[in-house]
Design a protein around this motif. Structure first.
Motif, PDB file in Angstrom:
ATOM      1  N   LEU A  31      -6.069 -14.021   5.854  1.00 24.75           N
ATOM      2  CA  LEU A  31      -6.422 -12.686   6.344  1.00 24.75           C
ATOM      3  C   LEU A  31      -6.413 -11.734   5.165  1.00 24.75           C
ATOM      4  O   LEU A  31      -5.544 -11.832   4.284  1.00 24.75           O
ATOM      5  CB  LEU A  31      -5.402 -12.225   7.387  1.00 24.75           C
ATOM      6  N   VAL A  32      -7.379 -10.814   5.141  1.00 24.17           N
ATOM      7  CA  VAL A  32      -7.434  -9.780   4.114  1.00 24.17           C
ATOM      8  C   VAL A  32      -6.872  -8.488   4.695  1.00 24.17           C
ATOM      9  O   VAL A  32      -7.147  -8.144   5.838  1.00 24.17           O
ATOM     10  CB  VAL A  32      -8.886  -9.543   3.646  1.00 24.17           C
ATOM     11  N   LEU A  33      -6.063  -7.790   3.888  1.00 23.95           N
ATOM     12  CA  LEU A  33      -5.606  -6.452   4.284  1.00 23.95           C
ATOM     13  C   LEU A  33      -5.972  -5.496   3.169  1.00 23.95           C
ATOM     14  O   LEU A  33      -5.723  -5.769   1.989  1.00 23.95           O
ATOM     15  CB  LEU A  33      -4.097  -6.445   4.522  1.00 23.95           C
ATOM     16  N   THR A  34      -6.589  -4.372   3.557  1.00 21.44           N
ATOM     17  CA  THR A  34      -6.963  -3.387   2.549  1.00 21.44           C
ATOM     18  C   THR A  34      -6.292  -2.045   2.837  1.00 21.44           C
ATOM     19  O   THR A  34      -5.877  -1.769   3.966  1.00 21.44           O
ATOM     20  CB  THR A  34      -8.496  -3.186   2.489  1.00 21.44           C
ATOM     21  N   ALA A  35      -6.221  -1.242   1.761  1.00 15.71           N
ATOM     22  CA  ALA A  35      -5.657   0.101   1.882  1.00 15.71           C
ATOM     23  C   ALA A  35      -6.587   0.957   2.738  1.00 15.71           C
ATOM     24  O   ALA A  35      -7.789   0.715   2.810  1.00 15.71           O
ATOM     25  CB  ALA A  35      -5.484   0.716   0.504  1.00 15.71           C
ATOM     26  N   THR A  36      -6.014   1.953   3.389  1.00 11.09           N
ATOM     27  CA  THR A  36      -6.822   2.870   4.183  1.00 11.09           C
ATOM     28  C   THR A  36      -6.964   4.170   3.399  1.00 11.09           C
ATOM     29  O   THR A  36      -6.107   4.501   2.577  1.00 11.09           O
ATOM     30  CB  THR A  36      -6.153   3.135   5.540  1.00 11.09           C
ATOM     31  N   PRO A  37      -8.058   4.896   3.616  1.00  9.74           N
ATOM     32  CA  PRO A  37      -8.306   6.121   2.839  1.00  9.74           C
ATOM     33  C   PRO A  37      -7.161   7.124   2.986  1.00  9.74           C
ATOM     34  O   PRO A  37      -6.570   7.208   4.041  1.00  9.74           O
ATOM     35  CB  PRO A  37      -9.590   6.688   3.458  1.00  9.74           C
TER      36      PRO A  37
ATOM     37  N   ARG B 246      -3.697   0.012  -4.420  1.00  8.98           N
ATOM     38  CA  ARG B 246      -4.943   0.111  -3.662  1.00  8.98           C
ATOM     39  C   ARG B 246      -5.679  -1.229  -3.566  1.00  8.98           C
ATOM     40  O   ARG B 246      -6.611  -1.383  -2.773  1.00  8.98           O
ATOM     41  CB  ARG B 246      -5.891   1.138  -4.317  1.00  8.98           C
ATOM     42  N   GLU B 247      -5.273  -2.179  -4.426  1.00 15.11           N
ATOM     43  CA  GLU B 247      -5.991  -3.461  -4.429  1.00 15.11           C
ATOM     44  C   GLU B 247      -5.660  -4.240  -3.150  1.00 15.11           C
ATOM     45  O   GLU B 247      -4.544  -4.179  -2.663  1.00 15.11           O
ATOM     46  CB  GLU B 247      -5.604  -4.307  -5.652  1.00 15.11           C
ATOM     47  N   PRO B 248      -6.623  -4.998  -2.612  1.00 12.93           N
ATOM     48  CA  PRO B 248      -6.387  -5.697  -1.343  1.00 12.93           C
ATOM     49  C   PRO B 248      -5.358  -6.824  -1.442  1.00 12.93           C
ATOM     50  O   PRO B 248      -5.077  -7.324  -2.534  1.00 12.93           O
ATOM     51  CB  PRO B 248      -7.764  -6.261  -0.970  1.00 12.93           C
ATOM     52  N   VAL B 249      -4.815  -7.181  -0.302  1.00 20.15           N
ATOM     53  CA  VAL B 249      -3.843  -8.266  -0.185  1.00 20.15           C
ATOM     54  C   VAL B 249      -4.509  -9.424   0.561  1.00 20.15           C
ATOM     55  O   VAL B 249      -5.192  -9.206   1.565  1.00 20.15           O
ATOM     56  CB  VAL B 249      -2.601  -7.791   0.595  1.00 20.15           C
ATOM     57  N   HIS B 250      -4.297 -10.638   0.051  1.00 16.93           N
ATOM     58  CA  HIS B 250      -4.720 -11.829   0.781  1.00 16.93           C
ATOM     59  C   HIS B 250      -3.476 -12.526   1.319  1.00 16.93           C
ATOM     60  O   HIS B 250      -2.592 -12.902   0.551  1.00 16.93           O
ATOM     61  CB  HIS B 250      -5.492 -12.796  -0.129  1.00 16.93           C
ATOM     62  N   ALA B 251      -3.416 -12.668   2.636  1.00 20.01           N
ATOM     63  CA  ALA B 251      -2.293 -13.368   3.273  1.00 20.01           C
ATOM     64  C   ALA B 251      -2.740 -14.780   3.632  1.00 20.01           C
ATOM     65  O   ALA B 251      -3.807 -14.969   4.224  1.00 20.01           O
ATOM     66  CB  ALA B 251      -1.853 -12.612   4.526  1.00 20.01           C
ATOM     67  N   LEU B 252      -1.924 -15.774   3.264  1.00 22.84           N
ATOM     68  CA  LEU B 252      -2.271 -17.179   3.489  1.00 22.84           C
ATOM     69  C   LEU B 252      -1.115 -17.878   4.191  1.00 22.84           C
ATOM     70  O   LEU B 252       0.008 -17.890   3.682  1.00 22.84           O
ATOM     71  CB  LEU B 252      -2.551 -17.875   2.150  1.00 22.84           C
TER      72      LEU B 252
ATOM     73  N   PHE C  67       0.834  -1.208   0.000  1.00 21.13           N
ATOM     74  CA  PHE C  67       0.000   0.000   0.000  1.00 21.13           C
ATOM     75  C   PHE C  67       0.870   1.262   0.000  1.00 21.13           C
ATOM     76  O   PHE C  67       0.516   2.262  -0.631  1.00 21.13           O
ATOM     77  CB  PHE C  67      -0.964   0.002   1.189  1.00 21.13           C
ATOM     78  N   ALA C  68       2.000   1.202   0.687  1.00 18.01           N
ATOM     79  CA  ALA C  68       2.904   2.360   0.703  1.00 18.01           C
ATOM     80  C   ALA C  68       3.429   2.652  -0.696  1.00 18.01           C
ATOM     81  O   ALA C  68       3.753   3.801  -1.031  1.00 18.01           O
ATOM     82  CB  ALA C  68       4.069   2.116   1.670  1.00 18.01           C
TER      83      ALA C  68
END
Lengths: 375, 285
Positions: B279-285, B267-273, B262-263
């Motif tokens: 776990l899903v991680l999404t960008a913050t506004p 902006r697209e979400p990340v899926h960690a497995l 994200f840095a």
């Protein structure tokens, strides 16, 4: 809010199920015996509260896993469940399968890393997939209970299994031998002549449900508070212990006056018992009728990760059965506990309906549960 | 379980060979870079008698707490959740050898804390004054993502105002022999999590938002079903550039990698497995 306990299970040196353990406690029988698992030539102390399951043979790996499966099987069957697919299982432990690591390190056993935690065995035996192993020292099983209540409150699960377990490691026994230069002959919680603690083996499990169907609960968990002293790696801090008890009362919506029974951590070490008793006395200083004050480690030894839930099951059984087990070995109570009714001469009648249960661990990690039974 | 409270990552710390920033995790960090040197990062004071895993955890945690602008020495409502499966295996193996060679008289009481598997979490609490709930997760390959899940649970339950999450594993001969891996990561990562409301109130930047933890045999399709298609999928083999087995560090390093993603403007979400956890991680506004 409160959570129904619909099944319990317990294993210790004094019994292989909850009934056996509790009747041994009421009878004042202890499980302290010459140790059977280790090479005595390396050790000065020679007595432990082991579960006698080696049949005189050599030590073997994964005994803690076996104790855990026995306790969970009893609790699950008690609750009328058969398989645990989709049911979270939270296990608190002090020493995990580190005894198996010791045997592996000596070339005396095979071990894979997926046997270090308990998820593998819980899956094979009960079909559980949402399994968690928490290494939280001597407050581990009440820590797991706190998280179990959080899951019921927050998530789409109606049932949680919470357990605690420990077998004794030779390294922890060796270190305790190293620092207790005169090995204690007995564990004597809250006695002026207490000389220290002795390790014990055990497991305990409870099934918690959001509702009581299909059967009446054995009791209810009102709340569990958890915190950390952030003070010392092995010594307790009165401020942390006090904060945990106060938080438990607040979360449970009870006042000290409501508590009829305290089941103490009571390890028999000079420091724990002094701090625990002094803080508990202060908490109950203003109440009209002092709560019964109980402790079981003179009979079970210090069962570490199992200790908190074993205490909780003792609290429930004492309240439903109307009798609290004796604190064996308590002949000269320390001044901090003299104001409490103490079962020092034998079991005492118990009319309590709300109990406070303690578990404190290395690293200053404190857990206090408030449980109740139907009036 | 996931939607009700918005929880964000506001601090990140790394203790990994060849890695300076989260963005480095998306390149190919040089796995043969020099090992992390805790004394160089923290000073020698307070490191004596601490095992390698604890020292690495202290390095990562110090940076994460600093980035989240939490006070250095006072965290009455800051919880600690540590993920480590192998952190104290070396101490247990060393003490059993000493016991065999010198009997219990040869043992050092200074080893007592490290014989208990919660040593990392309790030492973090002591060093940084963190008096909230203190939890050590040892559930195998899922432990890192599990640690984030329990941090979310503690925050939603109101048991803590912020949670320090650390995933760490040491490298040594004992853990290599036990795992059968040629080497281990010898490092890890730290995160600070808090509610979005708390981050806003404190004026700290949200780096990513973790949510939708799942635990199932096949977490990838389960995550897509609840959270849509990812822009980046992180598995054990795509997270590790050659450090070796990551074990309990894996899931937390994956969250750090998502922060780097994200840095970098994605902006697209990340899926960690990790094992059976997702776990899903999404960008913050």
């Amino acid at each position: 809010m409160s959570w129904a306990i619909t099944g319990v299970g317990a294993v210790a040196s004094i019994g292989r199920d909850t009934d056996e353990v509790f009747s041994a406690l009421l009878a004042g029988r202890d499980g302290l015996r010459p140790q059977r698992g280790f090479d005595q030539t390396n050790l000065n102390a020679s007595q432990l509260f082991e579960i006698d399951d080696r049949a005189g043979g050599p030590d073997r790996p994964c005994r803690a896993t076996g104790f855990l499966l026995d306790a969970v099987a009893e609790a699950v069957s008690d609750a009328g469940l058969t398989d645990l697919t989709g049911v979270p299982v939270l296990v608190g432990t002090g020493l995990r399968e580190l005894r198996s690591v010791e045997l592996w390190a000596r070339g005396a056993a095979e071990l894979t890393t997926d046997q270090l935690h308990f998820g593998t065995a819980l899956r094979e035996r009960f079909g559980a997939t949402d399994t968690h192993t928490f290494a939280n020292a001597c407050s581990a099983s009440l820590y797991a209970l706190a998280l179990g209540t959080d899951l019921l409150e927050q998530e789409a699960t109606d049932t949680v299994v919470v357990a605690g377990v420990d077998s004794i490691t030779e390294t922890m026994f060796g270190l305790s031998d190293r620092v207790q230069l005169r090995p204690p002959a007995a564990v004597r919680p809250f006695d002026d002549g207490r000389m220290g603690t002795i390790l014990g083996e055990g497991a305990a499990a409870v099934v918690l449900r959001r509702d009581t169907a299909p059967r009446a609960p054995l009791g209810r968990v009102r709340a569990v508070a958890v915190n950390c002293d952030a003070y010392h790696s092995t010594a307790p801090d009165p401020d942390g212990v006090r904060a945990a008890i106060v938080a438990a009362h607040r979360l449970a919506g009870v006042k000290p006056d409501d508590i009829g029974l305290v089941v103490a951590h009571g390890t028999g070490t000079p420091l724990n018992d002094h701090v625990e008793a002094a803080v508990t006395r202060e908490i109950f200083a203003g109440v009209a009728t002092q709560p019964l004050f109980a402790a079981i480690k003179s009979m079970t030894g210090h069962t570490s990760g199992a200790a908190g839930l074993l205490n909780l099951i003792v609290a429930l059984r004492s309240m439903t059965g109307g009798q609290v087990p004796p604190i064996t070995g308590l002949t000269d109570p320390i001044v901090e506990v003299r104001g409490f009714p103490l079962p020092s001469a034998g079991p005492l009648p118990c009319e309590a309906t709300v109990a406070q249960v303690h578990a404190f661990g290395f690293g200053g990690i404190n857990a206090v549960a408030i449980v109740e039974v139907g009036a | 379980m996931n939607g009700a409270v918005n929880i964000v990552i506001t601090g990140l710390g790394l203790a990994l060979p060849g890695v300076e920033t989260a963005g480095d995790l998306l390149g190919r960090p040089d796995p043969s870079a020099a090992p992390v040197d805790p004394a160089a990062r923290l000073g020698k004071k307070g490191l004596r008698y601490k095992d390698r895993a604890t020292q690495l955890a202290l390095c990562a945690a110090a940076d994460a707490l600093r980035e989240a602008a939490l006070p250095e020495q006072d965290g009455p409502d800051v919880a600690v959740v540590v993920s480590s499966n192998l952190g104290n295996v070396d101490t247990v193996c060393r003490v059993i050898r000493t016991l065999d060679e010198e009997t219990s008289r040869g043992l050092s009481p200074m080893d007592t804390p490290s014989l208990s598997s919660n040593v990392i979490a309790s030492e973090l609490a002591i060093r940084f004054g963190l008096r909230g709930p203190n939890l050590t997760v040892c559930s195998g390959e899922t432990a890192g993502l599990d640690a984030v899940r329990w941090a979310l649970t503690l925050l939603r339950a109101g048991r803590a105002g912020a949670v320090l999450v650390v995933g760490v594993e040491p490298d040594n001969d004992d853990v290599r022999a036990l795992t059968g891996a040629p080497r281990l990561v010898d490092g890890g990562a730290a995160l600070v999590l808090e509610t979005g409301e708390s981050a806003q109130r404190r004026g700290v930047r949200a780096l990513a938002a973790p949510h939708h933890y799942v635990r199932t045999d096949d977490p990838a399709p389960a995550l897509r079903a609840v959270a849509g298609e990812p822009g980046l999928t992180l598995r054990a083999e795509t997270t590790d550039p050659g450090w070796g087995a990551m074990s309990g560090a894996l899931g937390v390093v994956q969250c750090a990698t998502a922060v780097g993603w994200f840095a970098g403007g994605h902006r697209e979400p990340v899926h960690a497995l990790a094992g059976g956890a997702g776990l899903v991680l999404t960008a913050t506004p």
